[in-house]
Design a protein around this motif. Structure first.
Motif, PDB file in Angstrom:
ATOM      1  N   ALA A  54       0.783  -1.249  -0.049  1.00 47.28           N
ATOM      2  CA  ALA A  54       0.122  -0.073   0.032  1.00 47.28           C
ATOM      3  C   ALA A  54       0.933   1.221  -0.031  1.00 47.28           C
ATOM      4  CB  ALA A  54      -0.954   0.035   1.150  1.00 47.28           C
ATOM      5  N   ALA A  55       1.987   1.444   0.726  1.00 43.19           N
ATOM      6  CA  ALA A  55       2.807   2.384   0.817  1.00 43.19           C
ATOM      7  C   ALA A  55       3.721   2.530  -0.595  1.00 43.19           C
ATOM      8  CB  ALA A  55       3.941   2.102   2.111  1.00 43.19           C
ATOM      9  N   LYS A  56       3.953   1.424  -1.096  1.00 42.14           N
ATOM     10  CA  LYS A  56       4.729   1.757  -2.406  1.00 42.14           C
ATOM     11  C   LYS A  56       3.486   2.300  -3.542  1.00 42.14           C
ATOM     12  CE  LYS A  56       7.131  -1.255  -5.797  1.00 42.14           C
ATOM     13  NZ  LYS A  56       7.731  -2.594  -6.274  1.00 42.14           N
ATOM     14  N   ASP A  57       2.347   1.549  -3.386  1.00 41.90           N
ATOM     15  CA  ASP A  57       1.343   2.162  -4.469  1.00 41.90           C
ATOM     16  C   ASP A  57       0.986   3.692  -4.278  1.00 41.90           C
ATOM     17  OD1 ASP A  57       1.138  -0.322  -5.397  1.00 41.90           O
ATOM     18  OD2 ASP A  57      -0.832  -0.894  -4.152  1.00 41.90           O
ATOM     19  N   ALA A  58       1.063   4.079  -3.194  1.00 39.62           N
ATOM     20  CA  ALA A  58       0.859   5.668  -2.595  1.00 39.62           C
ATOM     21  C   ALA A  58       1.844   6.148  -3.103  1.00 39.62           C
ATOM     22  CB  ALA A  58       0.661   5.690  -1.222  1.00 39.62           C
ATOM     23  N   ALA A  59       3.217   5.806  -3.035  1.00 37.81           N
ATOM     24  CA  ALA A  59       4.416   6.466  -3.413  1.00 37.81           C
ATOM     25  C   ALA A  59       4.622   6.700  -4.801  1.00 37.81           C
ATOM     26  CB  ALA A  59       5.647   5.794  -2.795  1.00 37.81           C
ATOM     27  N   ALA A  60       4.003   5.710  -5.602  1.00 40.22           N
ATOM     28  CA  ALA A  60       3.974   5.592  -7.004  1.00 40.22           C
ATOM     29  C   ALA A  60       3.213   6.565  -7.445  1.00 40.22           C
ATOM     30  CB  ALA A  60       3.831   4.412  -7.614  1.00 40.22           C
ATOM     31  N   ALA A  61       1.715   6.705  -6.483  1.00 38.93           N
ATOM     32  CA  ALA A  61       0.687   7.458  -7.014  1.00 38.93           C
ATOM     33  C   ALA A  61       1.256   8.886  -6.699  1.00 38.93           C
ATOM     34  CB  ALA A  61      -0.419   7.272  -6.272  1.00 38.93           C
ATOM     35  N   ARG A  62       2.001   9.442  -5.939  1.00 38.34           N
ATOM     36  CA  ARG A  62       2.431  10.880  -5.841  1.00 38.34           C
ATOM     37  C   ARG A  62       3.449  11.274  -6.379  1.00 38.34           C
ATOM     38  NH1 ARG A  62       2.317   8.827  -0.383  1.00 38.34           N
ATOM     39  NH2 ARG A  62       4.424   8.539  -0.351  1.00 38.34           N
ATOM     40  N   ALA A  63       4.111  10.247  -7.054  1.00 38.30           N
ATOM     41  CA  ALA A  63       5.172  10.536  -8.041  1.00 38.30           C
ATOM     42  C   ALA A  63       4.316  10.751  -9.559  1.00 38.30           C
ATOM     43  CB  ALA A  63       6.263   9.278  -8.247  1.00 38.30           C
ATOM     44  N   ALA A  64       3.547  10.094  -9.734  1.00 36.45           N
ATOM     45  CA  ALA A  64       2.905  10.083 -11.106  1.00 36.45           C
ATOM     46  C   ALA A  64       2.115  11.599 -11.046  1.00 36.45           C
ATOM     47  CB  ALA A  64       1.646   9.093 -11.243  1.00 36.45           C
ATOM     48  N   ALA A  65       1.523  11.950  -9.771  1.00 37.09           N
ATOM     49  CA  ALA A  65       0.839  13.249  -9.635  1.00 37.09           C
ATOM     50  C   ALA A  65       1.815  14.432  -9.929  1.00 37.09           C
ATOM     51  CB  ALA A  65       0.032  13.264  -8.448  1.00 37.09           C
ATOM     52  N   ALA A  66       3.058  14.113  -9.286  1.00 34.50           N
ATOM     53  CA  ALA A  66       4.124  15.363  -9.547  1.00 34.50           C
ATOM     54  C   ALA A  66       4.695  15.375 -10.810  1.00 34.50           C
ATOM     55  CB  ALA A  66       5.159  14.850  -8.498  1.00 34.50           C
TER      56      ALA A  66
END
Length: 340
Positions: free
Chosen positions: A318-330
């Motif tokens: 879950a933490a990895k998915d959240a980090a990937a989502a933040r990176a994509a949004a950025a």
């Protein structure tokens, strides 16, 4: 906290008594405070609650389990008073340190540490049978020339079979019919210290740190250590471990409370459940055939360890998915910014 998180939290609180009852019964059978079941249960039911809060809150249930089950074992004479005192003394010193250290670890690390520790200690108690011959203390015949004899209801402690490191439980022989019960039979008797007690005290220090850090009560450290190193009968191991871990669990609970890591509403409900479950479980342990308690410990530790590691892996994903989502949004935001 989001609406979904609040709803899950409320469900976790309402189910706390049931979780506590199961944890108290299990903990009193294997000599752990119950936190080893409570922590992964709450993690799975409500991942939004921080691990440090779960660890701190679970200590309320650990105190209740140790107090209730410990009283049952103590009333049956199944406590090594000297070992309990040494363990408690060392654990009280290190429990606050463990509680402070929770702030320096992330949730994933705490869950992994708990899971791997549970799996690691699983084979230690059954391995006792390979090194010691320890029939259940209540089944031992009374020595013909001894004033003290191992009987149910005993509270005193004496040493036996020094070459095996075994500890027998003893009390004054039953009073003659119609006479008043001996006062000494209700008192704990400290045995002389021996070299192996240094290891017992060190085990208490490690157990206290684990109690403060993971909210497990330290029994998963103390129980296998006492069983393998001292060769105590398993019932004595359970009673000694549960009684010894009451003081450090109280210290750890207070430290977590000062750090804001205790949900007192959930903790109270957990304590009610564990008190009921631990009384039933400790009575069942006293009646269990030889070998059953060791097997329950091993199977239970492996099951709980794997379950906790599964929760840790789920949180990591879950933490990895959240980090990937933040990176994509950025990245998307940077792409939309017009150039100079």
């Amino acid at each position: 906290m989001t609406t979904a998180s609040c709803t899950t939290h409320c469900l976790a609180i309402r189910g706390a008594q049931m979780v506590g009852a199961a944890a108290g019964g299990f903990g009193s059978l294997v000599g752990v405070g119950g936190g080893v079941l409570i922590v992964p249960a709450i993690v799975n039911a409500c991942p939004s609650i921080p691990q440090r809060v779960i660890s701190g809150t679970s200590l309320a249930a650990v105190v209740a389990t140790g107090s209730t089950a410990g009283a049952v074992y103590l009333g049956s004479g199944l406590v090594d008073a000297t070992s309990a005192l040494l363990i408690a003394g060392g654990a009280v010193l290190t429990a606050p340190l463990g509680a402070r250290y929770t702030a320096r670890l992330n949730c994933e690390a705490l869950r992994k540490a708990l899971g791997w520790w549970l799996i690691g200690v699983a084979p230690l108690v059954p391995a006792k049978a390979l090194f010691f011959s320890s029939p259940d203390v209540t089944a031992e015949p009374a020595p013909a020339d001894a004033q003290l004899s191992p009987v149910p209801g005993a509270v005193g402690i004496v040493g036996s079979a020094p070459e095996a490191g075994a500890v027998a439980v003893a009390a004054l022989a039953p009073a003659a019919a119609g006479s008043e019960p001996a006062t000494a039979a209700r008192e704990l008797a400290l045995r002389p210290l021996r070299p192996a007690d240094a290891l017992t005290a060190a085990t208490g220090c490690l157990a206290g740190f684990a109690s403060g850090l993971l909210g497990i009560g330290g029994g998963t450290v103390v129980t296998p250590a006492l069983a393998v190193v001292t060769g105590m009968p398993q019932t004595v191991v359970l009673g000694t471990s549960l009684v010894a871990m009451i003081p450090p669990s109280v210290v750890g609970l207070l430290q977590h409370s000062r750090l804001g890591n205790v949900d007192w509403r959930m903790g109270a409900m957990l304590a009610v459940g564990t008190s009921c479950g631990s009384y039933i479980g400790s009575q069942a342990a006293l009646a269990a055939p030889p070998g059953v308690l060791e097997a329950v410990f091993a199977v239970g530790m492996v099951f709980l360890g794997r379950k906790t590691l599964g929760a840790a892996a789920k949180a990591a994903r879950a933490a990895k998915d959240a980090a990937a989502a933040r990176a994509a949004a950025a990245a998307n935001g940077a792409a939309r910014v017009p150039g100079p």
